[in-house]
Design a protein around this motif. Sequence first.
Motif, PDB file in Angstrom:
ATOM      1  N   LYS A 141      45.493  74.485   0.094  1.00 22.55           N
ATOM      2  CA  LYS A 141      44.927  74.094   1.384  1.00 22.55           C
ATOM      3  C   LYS A 141      44.459  72.627   1.384  1.00 22.55           C
ATOM      4  CE  LYS A 141      43.243  78.601   2.999  1.00 22.55           C
ATOM      5  NZ  LYS A 141      44.415  79.283   2.528  1.00 22.55           N
ATOM      6  N   ASP A 142      44.774  71.924   0.312  1.00 26.35           N
ATOM      7  CA  ASP A 142      44.257  70.551   0.179  1.00 26.35           C
ATOM      8  C   ASP A 142      45.090  69.523   0.942  1.00 26.35           C
ATOM      9  OD1 ASP A 142      42.265  71.440  -1.510  1.00 26.35           O
ATOM     10  OD2 ASP A 142      43.559  71.270  -3.281  1.00 26.35           O
ATOM     11  N   TYR A 143      46.377  69.775   1.078  1.00 25.58           N
ATOM     12  CA  TYR A 143      47.276  68.783   1.669  1.00 25.58           C
ATOM     13  C   TYR A 143      48.115  69.412   2.784  1.00 25.58           C
ATOM     14  CZ  TYR A 143      45.926  66.563  -2.651  1.00 25.58           C
ATOM     15  OH  TYR A 143      45.176  66.050  -3.674  1.00 25.58           O
ATOM     16  N   HIS A 144      48.143  68.715   3.910  1.00 22.54           N
ATOM     17  CA  HIS A 144      48.975  69.120   5.034  1.00 22.54           C
ATOM     18  C   HIS A 144      49.984  68.002   5.279  1.00 22.54           C
ATOM     19  CE1 HIS A 144      46.005  72.223   5.916  1.00 22.54           C
ATOM     20  NE2 HIS A 144      45.088  71.297   5.753  1.00 22.54           N
ATOM     21  N   LEU A 145      51.213  68.375   5.583  1.00 28.75           N
ATOM     22  CA  LEU A 145      52.223  67.362   5.875  1.00 28.75           C
ATOM     23  C   LEU A 145      52.906  67.651   7.199  1.00 28.75           C
ATOM     24  CD1 LEU A 145      52.073  67.091   2.590  1.00 28.75           C
ATOM     25  CD2 LEU A 145      54.180  65.835   2.946  1.00 28.75           C
ATOM     26  N   LEU A 146      53.172  66.586   7.917  1.00 26.39           N
ATOM     27  CA  LEU A 146      53.854  66.683   9.201  1.00 26.39           C
ATOM     28  C   LEU A 146      54.973  65.658   9.220  1.00 26.39           C
ATOM     29  CD1 LEU A 146      51.428  66.556  12.265  1.00 26.39           C
ATOM     30  CD2 LEU A 146      53.098  68.332  11.750  1.00 26.39           C
ATOM     31  N   VAL A 147      56.063  65.995   9.866  1.00 23.27           N
ATOM     32  CA  VAL A 147      57.089  64.985  10.101  1.00 23.27           C
ATOM     33  C   VAL A 147      57.244  64.784  11.607  1.00 23.27           C
ATOM     34  CG1 VAL A 147      58.374  65.462   7.979  1.00 23.27           C
ATOM     35  CG2 VAL A 147      59.002  66.667  10.083  1.00 23.27           C
TER      36      VAL A 147
ATOM     37  N   TYR B  14      56.528  60.466   8.509  1.00 26.32           N
ATOM     38  CA  TYR B  14      55.787  61.599   7.957  1.00 26.32           C
ATOM     39  C   TYR B  14      54.348  61.178   7.701  1.00 26.32           C
ATOM     40  CZ  TYR B  14      54.459  60.800   3.107  1.00 26.32           C
ATOM     41  OH  TYR B  14      53.808  60.377   1.987  1.00 26.32           O
ATOM     42  N   ALA B  15      53.480  62.168   7.619  1.00 24.74           N
ATOM     43  CA  ALA B  15      52.080  61.894   7.292  1.00 24.74           C
ATOM     44  C   ALA B  15      51.526  63.044   6.469  1.00 24.74           C
ATOM     45  CB  ALA B  15      51.250  61.707   8.557  1.00 24.74           C
ATOM     46  N   CYS B  16      50.541  62.713   5.638  1.00 28.77           N
ATOM     47  CA  CYS B  16      49.898  63.676   4.753  1.00 28.77           C
ATOM     48  C   CYS B  16      48.391  63.524   4.908  1.00 28.77           C
ATOM     49  CB  CYS B  16      50.331  63.386   3.314  1.00 28.77           C
ATOM     50  SG  CYS B  16      49.452  64.320   2.060  1.00 28.77           S
ATOM     51  N   TRP B  17      47.698  64.597   5.158  1.00 26.16           N
ATOM     52  CA  TRP B  17      46.243  64.542   5.288  1.00 26.16           C
ATOM     53  C   TRP B  17      45.631  65.819   4.740  1.00 26.16           C
ATOM     54  CZ3 TRP B  17      49.243  66.870   8.799  1.00 26.16           C
ATOM     55  CH2 TRP B  17      48.760  68.001   9.464  1.00 26.16           C
ATOM     56  N   GLY B  18      44.311  65.834   4.624  1.00 28.78           N
ATOM     57  CA  GLY B  18      43.664  67.049   4.159  1.00 28.78           C
ATOM     58  C   GLY B  18      42.160  66.912   4.182  1.00 28.78           C
ATOM     59  N   PRO B  19      41.482  68.047   4.027  1.00 27.33           N
ATOM     60  CA  PRO B  19      40.014  68.010   4.005  1.00 27.33           C
ATOM     61  C   PRO B  19      39.520  67.265   2.773  1.00 27.33           C
ATOM     62  CG  PRO B  19      40.822  70.193   3.377  1.00 27.33           C
ATOM     63  CD  PRO B  19      42.028  69.391   3.785  1.00 27.33           C
ATOM     64  N   THR B  20      38.536  66.389   2.957  1.00 24.50           N
ATOM     65  CA  THR B  20      38.002  65.639   1.826  1.00 24.50           C
ATOM     66  C   THR B  20      37.130  66.576   0.988  1.00 24.50           C
ATOM     67  OG1 THR B  20      37.934  63.734   3.295  1.00 24.50           O
ATOM     68  CG2 THR B  20      36.780  63.524   1.195  1.00 24.50           C
TER      69      THR B  20
ATOM     70  N   TYR C 134      45.913  60.658   4.006  1.00 26.99           N
ATOM     71  CA  TYR C 134      46.299  60.107   2.704  1.00 26.99           C
ATOM     72  C   TYR C 134      47.496  59.165   2.792  1.00 26.99           C
ATOM     73  CZ  TYR C 134      43.280  63.698   0.624  1.00 26.99           C
ATOM     74  OH  TYR C 134      42.220  64.484   0.275  1.00 26.99           O
ATOM     75  N   TRP C 135      48.503  59.567   3.559  1.00 25.96           N
ATOM     76  CA  TRP C 135      49.728  58.774   3.631  1.00 25.96           C
ATOM     77  C   TRP C 135      50.305  58.873   5.026  1.00 25.96           C
ATOM     78  CZ3 TRP C 135      50.730  55.988  -0.614  1.00 25.96           C
ATOM     79  CH2 TRP C 135      50.222  56.459  -1.839  1.00 25.96           C
ATOM     80  N   ILE C 136      50.849  57.783   5.483  1.00 31.36           N
ATOM     81  CA  ILE C 136      51.640  57.816   6.720  1.00 31.36           C
ATOM     82  C   ILE C 136      52.706  56.741   6.593  1.00 31.36           C
ATOM     83  CG2 ILE C 136      49.963  56.334   7.952  1.00 31.36           C
ATOM     84  CD1 ILE C 136      50.827  57.937  10.529  1.00 31.36           C
ATOM     85  N   ALA C 137      53.911  57.063   6.978  1.00 30.63           N
ATOM     86  CA  ALA C 137      54.994  56.081   6.892  1.00 30.63           C
ATOM     87  C   ALA C 137      56.071  56.415   7.921  1.00 30.63           C
ATOM     88  CB  ALA C 137      55.602  56.072   5.492  1.00 30.63           C
ATOM     89  N   THR C 138      56.568  55.364   8.530  1.00 33.94           N
ATOM     90  CA  THR C 138      57.671  55.484   9.489  1.00 33.94           C
ATOM     91  C   THR C 138      58.864  54.730   8.925  1.00 33.94           C
ATOM     92  OG1 THR C 138      56.170  55.621  11.371  1.00 33.94           O
ATOM     93  CG2 THR C 138      58.414  54.915  11.858  1.00 33.94           C
ATOM     94  N   ASP C 139      60.031  55.308   9.060  1.00 36.24           N
ATOM     95  CA  ASP C 139      61.259  54.643   8.606  1.00 36.24           C
ATOM     96  C   ASP C 139      61.283  53.219   9.170  1.00 36.24           C
ATOM     97  OD1 ASP C 139      63.991  53.977   8.031  1.00 36.24           O
ATOM     98  OD2 ASP C 139      64.334  56.124   7.862  1.00 36.24           O
ATOM     99  N   PRO C 140      61.531  52.215   8.332  1.00 30.14           N
ATOM    100  CA  PRO C 140      61.466  50.826   8.816  1.00 30.14           C
ATOM    101  C   PRO C 140      62.295  50.576  10.080  1.00 30.14           C
ATOM    102  CG  PRO C 140      61.696  50.844   6.447  1.00 30.14           C
ATOM    103  CD  PRO C 140      61.792  52.284   6.882  1.00 30.14           C
ATOM    104  N   CYS C 141      63.427  51.232  10.202  1.00 29.86           N
ATOM    105  CA  CYS C 141      64.264  50.956  11.383  1.00 29.86           C
ATOM    106  C   CYS C 141      63.743  51.670  12.632  1.00 29.86           C
ATOM    107  CB  CYS C 141      65.725  51.308  11.115  1.00 29.86           C
ATOM    108  SG  CYS C 141      65.973  53.027  10.746  1.00 29.86           S
ATOM    109  N   LEU C 142      62.684  52.456  12.498  1.00 31.29           N
ATOM    110  CA  LEU C 142      62.144  53.184  13.656  1.00 31.29           C
ATOM    111  C   LEU C 142      60.694  52.813  13.955  1.00 31.29           C
ATOM    112  CD1 LEU C 142      63.597  56.700  12.788  1.00 31.29           C
ATOM    113  CD2 LEU C 142      64.366  55.179  14.614  1.00 31.29           C
ATOM    114  N   GLN C 143      60.188  51.816  13.225  1.00 32.69           N
ATOM    115  CA  GLN C 143      58.787  51.447  13.446  1.00 32.69           C
ATOM    116  C   GLN C 143      58.606  50.819  14.821  1.00 32.69           C
ATOM    117  OE1 GLN C 143      57.395  49.212  10.029  1.00 32.69           O
ATOM    118  NE2 GLN C 143      57.748  50.934   8.657  1.00 32.69           N
ATOM    119  N   GLY C 144      57.391  50.990  15.367  1.00 32.96           N
ATOM    120  CA  GLY C 144      57.083  50.419  16.676  1.00 32.96           C
ATOM    121  C   GLY C 144      57.606  51.230  17.838  1.00 32.96           C
TER     122      GLY C 144
END
Length: 159
Positions: free
Chosen positions: A41-47, A58-64, A74-84
Amino acid sequence: MVAADRSAVAGIISRVGNFNQAEIDCALELVGVYLNDPHQKDYHLLVAEKPDGAVGAYACWGPTPLTTGTYDLYWIATDPCLQGQGLGQALVGEIERRVRAAGGRLILVETSSKDSYAATIDFYRRLGYREEARIRDFYDVGDDRLVFAKRLAGQGAGE
Ligand SMILES: CC(C)(COP(=O)(O)OP(=O)(O)OC[C@H]1O[C@@H](n2cnc3c(N)ncnc32)[C@H](O)[C@@H]1OP(=O)(O)O)[C@@H](O)C(=O)NCCC(=O)NCCS
């Protein structure tokens, strides 16, 4: 996120360019934890998908740990060709909705003060995240750790 998204997410993580090898390994490790242990239950991921169904971000988050109602993005990233194109904003909006639904009140995200993160910092500011703390020379000499925070309205200590 489902197992079939793993290689697309791994590709995004390695292509964004901001992450060094240790960070890439850490981000991929959390993808593995999420996909391989359905009970954790520590990490949730969404695309976020493009209209054609391809994974664009995609992004990754969770309860501290050891907090009540505080969450880490914790993490979020968008494919460089799709940013903005709004994928990152859509992900953060959905994470905030889910955190609220779980009774969360505060979301933290930390980033580096390096020039290469200037656009990322702009992104967080536009979404209502405010700089809450700075630890100088945290990542390296001259590379500070910045902690951005957003208090969710109507949840505990909301703004
Ligand atoms: C930060 C990041 C996730 C943003 O995702 P994105 O899908 O490009 O963001 P969006 O298209 O949803 O943009 C949302 C807002 O931020 C703005 N924004 C996005 N990228 C920006 C940039 N490079 N410079 C300035 N503003 C930017 C958009 O214009 C938009 O503002 P608006 O709603 O007023 O138009 C993406 O740029 C990224 O993957 N960066 C590299 C990885 C990284 O640094 N991750 C964070 C550390 S874990």
